[in-house]
Design a protein around this motif. Sequence first.
Motif, PDB file in Angstrom:
ATOM      1  N   ARG A 143       0.733  -1.104   0.044  1.00 22.43           N
ATOM      2  CA  ARG A 143       0.088  -0.109   0.156  1.00 22.43           C
ATOM      3  C   ARG A 143       0.856   1.246  -0.062  1.00 22.43           C
ATOM      4  O   ARG A 143       0.294   2.494  -0.112  1.00 22.43           O
ATOM      5  CB  ARG A 143      -0.848   0.125   1.134  1.00 22.43           C
ATOM      6  CG  ARG A 143      -2.108  -1.081   1.264  1.00 22.43           C
ATOM      7  CD  ARG A 143      -2.855  -0.917   2.467  1.00 22.43           C
ATOM      8  NE  ARG A 143      -2.266  -0.860   3.852  1.00 22.43           N
ATOM      9  CZ  ARG A 143      -2.361   0.113   4.490  1.00 22.43           C
ATOM     10  NH1 ARG A 143      -2.770   1.119   4.380  1.00 22.43           N
ATOM     11  NH2 ARG A 143      -1.659  -0.103   5.972  1.00 22.43           N
ATOM     12  N   SER A 144       2.166   1.148   0.223  1.00 24.11           N
ATOM     13  CA  SER A 144       2.964   2.242   0.209  1.00 24.11           C
ATOM     14  C   SER A 144       3.134   2.986  -1.162  1.00 24.11           C
ATOM     15  O   SER A 144       2.694   2.238  -2.160  1.00 24.11           O
ATOM     16  CB  SER A 144       4.398   1.995   0.794  1.00 24.11           C
ATOM     17  OG  SER A 144       4.948   1.271  -0.146  1.00 24.11           O
ATOM     18  N   ARG A 145       3.766   4.113  -1.263  1.00 22.18           N
ATOM     19  CA  ARG A 145       3.953   4.794  -2.464  1.00 22.18           C
ATOM     20  C   ARG A 145       4.645   4.146  -3.587  1.00 22.18           C
ATOM     21  O   ARG A 145       4.993   4.611  -4.558  1.00 22.18           O
ATOM     22  CB  ARG A 145       4.112   6.162  -2.074  1.00 22.18           C
ATOM     23  CG  ARG A 145       2.986   7.077  -1.447  1.00 22.18           C
ATOM     24  CD  ARG A 145       3.410   8.279  -1.267  1.00 22.18           C
ATOM     25  NE  ARG A 145       4.366   9.046  -2.053  1.00 22.18           N
ATOM     26  CZ  ARG A 145       5.411   9.525  -1.838  1.00 22.18           C
ATOM     27  NH1 ARG A 145       6.184   9.494  -0.535  1.00 22.18           N
ATOM     28  NH2 ARG A 145       6.083  10.155  -2.921  1.00 22.18           N
ATOM     29  N   SER A 202      -1.005   2.662  -7.635  1.00 21.14           N
ATOM     30  CA  SER A 202      -2.021   2.915  -7.055  1.00 21.14           C
ATOM     31  C   SER A 202      -3.444   2.005  -7.563  1.00 21.14           C
ATOM     32  O   SER A 202      -4.536   1.920  -7.059  1.00 21.14           O
ATOM     33  CB  SER A 202      -2.604   4.289  -7.078  1.00 21.14           C
ATOM     34  OG  SER A 202      -2.618   4.888  -8.349  1.00 21.14           O
ATOM     35  N   THR A 247      -4.497   0.861  -1.597  1.00 20.96           N
ATOM     36  CA  THR A 247      -3.617   1.990  -1.574  1.00 20.96           C
ATOM     37  C   THR A 247      -4.489   3.140  -1.462  1.00 20.96           C
ATOM     38  O   THR A 247      -5.507   3.216  -2.202  1.00 20.96           O
ATOM     39  CB  THR A 247      -2.807   2.066  -2.955  1.00 20.96           C
ATOM     40  OG1 THR A 247      -3.531   1.878  -4.167  1.00 20.96           O
ATOM     41  CG2 THR A 247      -1.811   1.013  -2.970  1.00 20.96           C
ATOM     42  N   HIS A 259      -2.780   6.381  -2.149  1.00 17.36           N
ATOM     43  CA  HIS A 259      -1.809   7.826  -2.640  1.00 17.36           C
ATOM     44  C   HIS A 259      -2.215   8.303  -3.863  1.00 17.36           C
ATOM     45  O   HIS A 259      -1.829   9.447  -4.322  1.00 17.36           O
ATOM     46  CB  HIS A 259      -0.410   7.315  -2.316  1.00 17.36           C
ATOM     47  CG  HIS A 259      -0.129   6.063  -3.275  1.00 17.36           C
ATOM     48  ND1 HIS A 259      -0.091   5.842  -4.460  1.00 17.36           N
ATOM     49  CD2 HIS A 259       0.203   4.762  -2.879  1.00 17.36           C
ATOM     50  CE1 HIS A 259       0.265   4.713  -4.896  1.00 17.36           C
ATOM     51  NE2 HIS A 259       0.534   4.130  -3.848  1.00 17.36           N
ATOM     52  N   GLY A 285       3.556   4.982  -8.497  1.00 15.75           N
ATOM     53  CA  GLY A 285       4.115   4.033  -7.867  1.00 15.75           C
ATOM     54  C   GLY A 285       5.759   3.907  -8.220  1.00 15.75           C
ATOM     55  O   GLY A 285       5.607   4.702  -9.379  1.00 15.75           O
ATOM     56  N   TRP A 305       2.456   6.528   2.771  1.00 13.97           N
ATOM     57  CA  TRP A 305       1.179   6.017   2.249  1.00 13.97           C
ATOM     58  C   TRP A 305       0.213   6.990   1.331  1.00 13.97           C
ATOM     59  O   TRP A 305      -0.632   6.607   0.783  1.00 13.97           O
ATOM     60  CB  TRP A 305       0.398   5.376   3.365  1.00 13.97           C
ATOM     61  CG  TRP A 305       1.057   4.195   4.228  1.00 13.97           C
ATOM     62  CD1 TRP A 305       0.878   3.097   3.655  1.00 13.97           C
ATOM     63  CD2 TRP A 305       1.755   4.522   5.384  1.00 13.97           C
ATOM     64  NE1 TRP A 305       1.646   2.199   4.636  1.00 13.97           N
ATOM     65  CE2 TRP A 305       2.198   3.187   5.453  1.00 13.97           C
ATOM     66  CE3 TRP A 305       2.229   5.532   6.311  1.00 13.97           C
ATOM     67  CZ2 TRP A 305       2.891   2.714   6.774  1.00 13.97           C
ATOM     68  CZ3 TRP A 305       2.856   4.981   7.312  1.00 13.97           C
ATOM     69  CH2 TRP A 305       3.070   3.746   7.576  1.00 13.97           C
TER      70      TRP A 305
END
Length: 333
Positions: free
Chosen positions: A219-221, A225, A230, A232, A236, A323
């Motif tokens: 789910r992090s950048r 997306s 996610t 953000h 990505g 995130w």
Amino acid sequence: MKYRRLPGTEIDVSTIGFGCWAIVGDSTWGAQDEQEAIDGLKAAVDAGITFFDTAEAYGQGYSEQLVGKALNDRRDKLVIASKVSPSHFRPDELRAACDRSLANLGMDVIDLYQLHWPNRDIPVAETFGVCEELKQAGKIRAYGVSNYGPWDLSACEEASCPVSTNQVAYNLLFRAVEYEIQPVMARMGVGMLCYSPLMQGLLSGKFEHADAVPAGRARSRHFSSAREGTRHGEPGAEVETFDAIRAVRRIADTAGISMANLSLAWLLTRETVTSVICGARNPGQAKRNTEAAGISLSPDILRQLDEVTAHLKDVLGPNADMWMGSGNGARIR
Ligand SMILES: NC(=O)c1ccc[n+]([C@@H]2O[C@H](COP(=O)([O-])OP(=O)(O)OC[C@H]3O[C@@H](n4cnc5c(N)ncnc54)[C@H](OP(=O)(O)O)[C@@H]3O)[C@@H](O)[C@H]2O)c1
């Protein structure tokens, strides 16, 4: 193990700390065996870790309860940090939250009490005033912040609120703090407590490609997306992330060090870093991560690590929120 002092206090912490989020086994981390978590916490102490980081938000108090259950019999040697959620910064709620955390831990005092994320609706002087009151009452020994960027740190400075530590996301795959936050912290004398130092396990090398990462952690950048969960709204950087992981692995292999320990040891060379708070879910991980405290890296390895992660740093940019995207509600300013 090595120890460093929390700025402005007389509290020394192990340079490798134990992060107590994953051991609750929530939607981010998946199922967790409770006994393994307790054994992991005890093994960490046996290996020399004295610093444990939890929060009221982790499992709604369950993480604090686990810490108390595992560590209360050796409380005196340890430095216990917890965090209060920003929805509890109003004075009465802050006092109540601190009492709740103490009850969860089954302890008389929290060594480091941290403001988990900024709450800009409440004047920082008011929140710090209550923290000082809790310190005078002997309920906490020191207080710090978490996820504070240059704007929030400056607000503390302008209100003459002394900041000991700032807990932020920092690892070889997420170097956003280097742009603006680290220089401000260096100028103010604030100590950095690095969270997600293994980028939630990516820097252990266990995932070969983005599709192999469990949805809760993708789910992090770094991730597209298009992936579930996610928030953000960005493209990505999956290709760049896994290119960097492969390059870090090559450096680790040549040096004869595990990727995880190389990544933790690298953080300990970085400016303002007081302690690296690493999650572990069992005794084996806790013991292996502790070894990083004794590893010193040559200038050549440091240069190589900088080079192979520079492009990813560039792509993810200075937004230090792991995130949320800068055009989509990033919370760190
Ligand atoms: N202030 C904040 O807003 C904030 C935000 C996030 C985290 N934190 C704090 O920082 C702590 C650490 O961050 P994190 O848990 O997000 O991520 P992390 O420390 O980068 O990753 C921890 C995970 O990596 C895996 N791992 C650990 N050691 C390993 C080893 N030696 N070999 C292989 N895998 C290993 C484990 O998961 P698996 O075994 O399941 O792979 C572990 O749960 C948290 O526990 C929490 O205390 C604070």
